[in-house]
Design an enzyme around this catalytic site. Structure first.
Site, PDB file in Angstrom:
ATOM      1  CD1 TRP A 118      20.505  44.528  46.098  1.00 33.62           C
ATOM      2  CD2 TRP A 118      19.054  43.456  44.782  1.00 33.62           C
ATOM      3  NE1 TRP A 118      19.992  43.490  46.824  1.00 33.62           N
ATOM      4  CE2 TRP A 118      19.103  42.799  46.041  1.00 33.62           C
ATOM      5  CE3 TRP A 118      18.210  42.940  43.791  1.00 33.62           C
ATOM      6  CZ2 TRP A 118      18.326  41.672  46.329  1.00 33.62           C
ATOM      7  CZ3 TRP A 118      17.446  41.818  44.074  1.00 33.62           C
ATOM      8  CH2 TRP A 118      17.519  41.200  45.323  1.00 33.62           C
ATOM      9  CG  ASP A 171      25.991  33.677  44.063  1.00 34.28           C
ATOM     10  OD1 ASP A 171      25.217  33.083  44.838  1.00 34.28           O
ATOM     11  OD2 ASP A 171      25.799  34.840  43.672  1.00 34.28           O
ATOM     12  NE  ARG A 176      24.053  32.453  40.944  1.00 33.12           N
ATOM     13  CZ  ARG A 176      23.568  33.626  41.363  1.00 33.12           C
ATOM     14  NH1 ARG A 176      23.726  34.728  40.642  1.00 33.12           N
ATOM     15  NH2 ARG A 176      22.949  33.713  42.525  1.00 33.12           N
ATOM     16  CG  HIS A 195      24.222  34.948  47.345  1.00 34.30           C
ATOM     17  ND1 HIS A 195      23.445  34.215  46.479  1.00 34.30           N
ATOM     18  CD2 HIS A 195      23.481  36.032  47.686  1.00 34.30           C
ATOM     19  CE1 HIS A 195      22.285  34.842  46.294  1.00 34.30           C
ATOM     20  NE2 HIS A 195      22.282  35.927  47.026  1.00 34.30           N
ATOM     21  CE1 TYR A 244      20.238  44.359  39.750  1.00 31.09           C
ATOM     22  CE2 TYR A 244      19.429  42.126  40.067  1.00 31.09           C
ATOM     23  CZ  TYR A 244      20.145  43.212  40.525  1.00 31.09           C
ATOM     24  OH  TYR A 244      20.775  43.142  41.739  1.00 31.09           O
ATOM     25  CG  ASP A 268      23.380  39.770  47.639  1.00 25.14           C
ATOM     26  OD1 ASP A 268      24.486  39.422  48.088  1.00 25.14           O
ATOM     27  OD2 ASP A 268      22.896  39.276  46.606  1.00 25.14           O
ATOM     28  CD  GLU A 269      18.980  37.725  46.886  1.00 26.33           C
ATOM     29  OE1 GLU A 269      17.898  37.924  46.327  1.00 26.33           O
ATOM     30  OE2 GLU A 269      19.918  37.094  46.348  1.00 26.33           O
ATOM     31  CD1 TRP A 302      21.678  40.236  38.062  1.00 21.82           C
ATOM     32  CD2 TRP A 302      23.074  39.009  39.288  1.00 21.82           C
ATOM     33  NE1 TRP A 302      22.143  41.026  39.094  1.00 21.82           N
ATOM     34  CE2 TRP A 302      22.999  40.302  39.858  1.00 21.82           C
ATOM     35  CE3 TRP A 302      23.900  38.057  39.910  1.00 21.82           C
ATOM     36  CZ2 TRP A 302      23.701  40.671  40.998  1.00 21.82           C
ATOM     37  CZ3 TRP A 302      24.595  38.423  41.041  1.00 21.82           C
ATOM     38  CH2 TRP A 302      24.504  39.713  41.577  1.00 21.82           C
ATOM     39  CB  THR A 303      24.748  34.368  33.728  1.00 17.73           C
ATOM     40  OG1 THR A 303      25.552  33.909  34.811  1.00 17.73           O
ATOM     41  CG2 THR A 303      25.336  35.662  33.185  1.00 17.73           C
ATOM     42  CD  GLU A 304      20.537  33.672  38.554  1.00 20.77           C
ATOM     43  OE1 GLU A 304      20.747  34.531  37.682  1.00 20.77           O
ATOM     44  OE2 GLU A 304      20.484  33.931  39.771  1.00 20.77           O
TER      45      GLU A 304
HETATM   46  C1  ACM Z   1      21.203  40.755  44.047  1.00 21.83           C
HETATM   47  O1  ACM Z   1      20.636  40.821  42.956  1.00 21.83           O
HETATM   48  N1  ACM Z   1      20.916  39.783  44.881  1.00 21.83           N
HETATM   49  C2  ACM Z   1      22.211  41.715  44.424  1.00 21.83           C
END
Ligand code: ACM
Ligand code: ZN
Length: 481
Positions: A332, A134, A105, A201, A358, A264-265, A395-397
């Site tokens: 997570w 990602d 990100r 992702h 996080y 994930d996701e 995480w760096t959004e």
């Molecule tokens: C995650 O935060 N989607 C692993």
């Protein structure tokens, strides 16, 4: 009272009388006798004996000596010219103590990453989980798949809700740079665990190789955050050829025993409608798309295992009920107790709960004391030994600069380091905060400047305001996909 200015707090120490005077001339190391003592059996254990006439550091391994040296470095930096005599016998509770940086990100240079690695080494963390691929970018040079560098590494603009940047944004570490980071970490007893996130992702890769999707695309590298429907097709063999091409080059760069393969996701809408995915499910006797994800991860796990490597996956990957037992599951966000079931069934778990670990979330949402109070063993776990370790993530959004990453990560990364090293009955939040303030100059000396103490634990009203200010600008972009 004896105050031991070390993070993480050692697990056993015996104060002694007197002080060791730090020499004004010459190097402290010249007064330290370092020795490998094979009677000390723990791979990470060390003994540090500080007496008025000299210091003895012993360990069974060079790694143990390195950890002892970090303790001594901290005592020397906070000792105002002298170190109170003490005998420390120390080893960690958990063998996996990780920090994760999302370089997708926002991209961080090799020089910036080295500062974060130095900081983590100071607190005896031993794994750098490197999030490299990602939806919004691809950051690993893969020579056999050059379009990943040409197309997937760059997005047209950035719009992460509250963070807007016009114009192309990107970056891709060369294999030489990736190796440089691996070597830098190895000198500090840190293993790099690279992450290739699949089957979700993956939009950045699909922008270059749309034939790996269920629909054929076309796709663009995402400019927004979110969870996206287009994921790798689990029915097409070309998907696995692609992944194995990428992993083959990754294994040549990253010697770690573990490779993180994401999981994930990954929404299942495309798989439900895809003839290839449905044919795969029939051929493999899989009853639903969660089990298809289990099949997908298992193929990659088997390929890695043939090459002597093991896999780490995010917790969603256990949901199909067929995940290979060798996988380590990283917790997570687990509302269903799936990680406790995994651990109770004999599987290993890394604990990095979203609400505690996080560190991209503001201190208003995740105050330092909440991170510090983290208990890594999830409710319902009968065999705590299967909880393998802890991890702090950034995480760096919403983090566009190194300075911002530094203050979001620290002191929270150090808090997770202490949770991972120090027995619960020896931990104390007020003591941690006092020690962290004393050690801030040591951290600053490696180029990492933490958040100011008044930001660590906001009062309730300030927390409400901070959470609102953080989330409200993001709502429109969260709803857009
Ligand atoms: C995650 O935060 N989607 C692993
Ligand atoms: Zn498909």
């Amino acid at each position: 009272m004896y105050r031991c200015n070390i993070i993480p707090m050692p697990n056993q120490l015996q104060p002694q009388s007197g002080f060791f005077a730090i020499p004004r001339e010459g190097r402290l190391e010249d007064f330290v006798t370092r020795k490998i003592d094979t009677r000390i059996t723990g791979a990470e254990s060390y003994r540090l004996n500080i007496q008025p006439d000299g210091i003895t550091l012993s360990a069974g391994t060079p790694r143990g000596l390195f950890y002892g040296a970090q303790s001594l470095r901290q005592l020397a930096a906070t000792g105002l010219g002298r170190i109170p005599c003490v005998c420390i016998v120390d080893e960690p509770v958990y063998s996996y103590r990780a920090f994760m940086i999302d370089c997708v990100r926002h991209f961080f240079t090799v020089a910036e990453l080295k500062k974060m690695i130095d900081a983590a080494a100071l607190f005896k963390m031993n794994v750098f989980h490197w999030h490299l691929t990602d939806d919004q970018g691809w950051r690993i040079e893969i020579k056999k798949r050059p379009k990943l560098g040409e197309i997937s590494s760059t997005r047209a603009s950035s719009d992460f809700g509250g963070v807007h940047m016009a114009g192309p944004y990107g970056g891709c570490y060369t294999q030489e740079q990736l190796r440089e980071i691996v070597a830098y970490c190895a000198e500090r007893y840190i293993e790099v665990v690279p992450e290739l996130d699949m089957p979700g992702h993956m939009t950045a890769a699909l922008a270059a190789y749309p034939e790996l999707s269920c629909t054929g695309g076309p796709f663009q590298v995402k400019t927004k955050q979110g969870i996206f429907k287009d994921i790798l097709c689990a029915g097409k063999e070309e998907t696995f050829r692609f992944l194995f091409d990428v992993l083959e080059e990754m294994l040549a760069i990253f010697p770690s025993r573990y490779i993180h393969i994401g999981g994930d996701e990954a929404p299942k809408a495309r798989w439900k409608a895809c003839p290839d995915c449905q044919a795969r499910m029939r051929a493999e006797g899989l009853s639903n798309e969660q089990a298809l994800q289990g099949y997908f991860m298992n193929r990659v796990i088997a390929w890695l295992r043939e090459r002597g490597r093991l896999a780490i996956v995010w917790n969603e990957s256990v949901r199909g009920g067929n995940l290979d037992a060798s996988a380590v599951v990283q917790l997570w966000m687990d509302k269903n107790g799936e990680c406790a079931r995994w651990a109770n069934g004999g599987g290993r778990v890394i604990a990095s709960d979203y609400y505690h670990c996080y560190c991209d979330y503001p201190y208003a949402m995740t105050p330092l004391r909440k991170t510090y109070a983290y208990r890594p063993v999830p409710r319902g776990v009968r065999e705590a030994g299967n909880i393998w370790g802890v991890e702090a993530t950034v995480w760096t959004e919403y983090i566009t600069t190194f300075a911002r990453m530094s203050e979001m990560s620290y002191p929270r990364f150090a808090a997770v380091a202490e949770v991972g090293w120090t027995r619960e009955e020896r931990r104390n939040a007020a003591s941690f905060e006092r020690r962290f303030q004393l050690l801030t100059p040591v951290l600053a000396a490696v180029g990492v400047h933490p958040a100011a103490p008044q930001l660590w634990n906001p009062r309730p009203l300030t927390r409400l305001k901070g959470v609102a200010e953080f989330f409200l600008p993001k709502v429109p972009s969260m709803l857009s996909e």
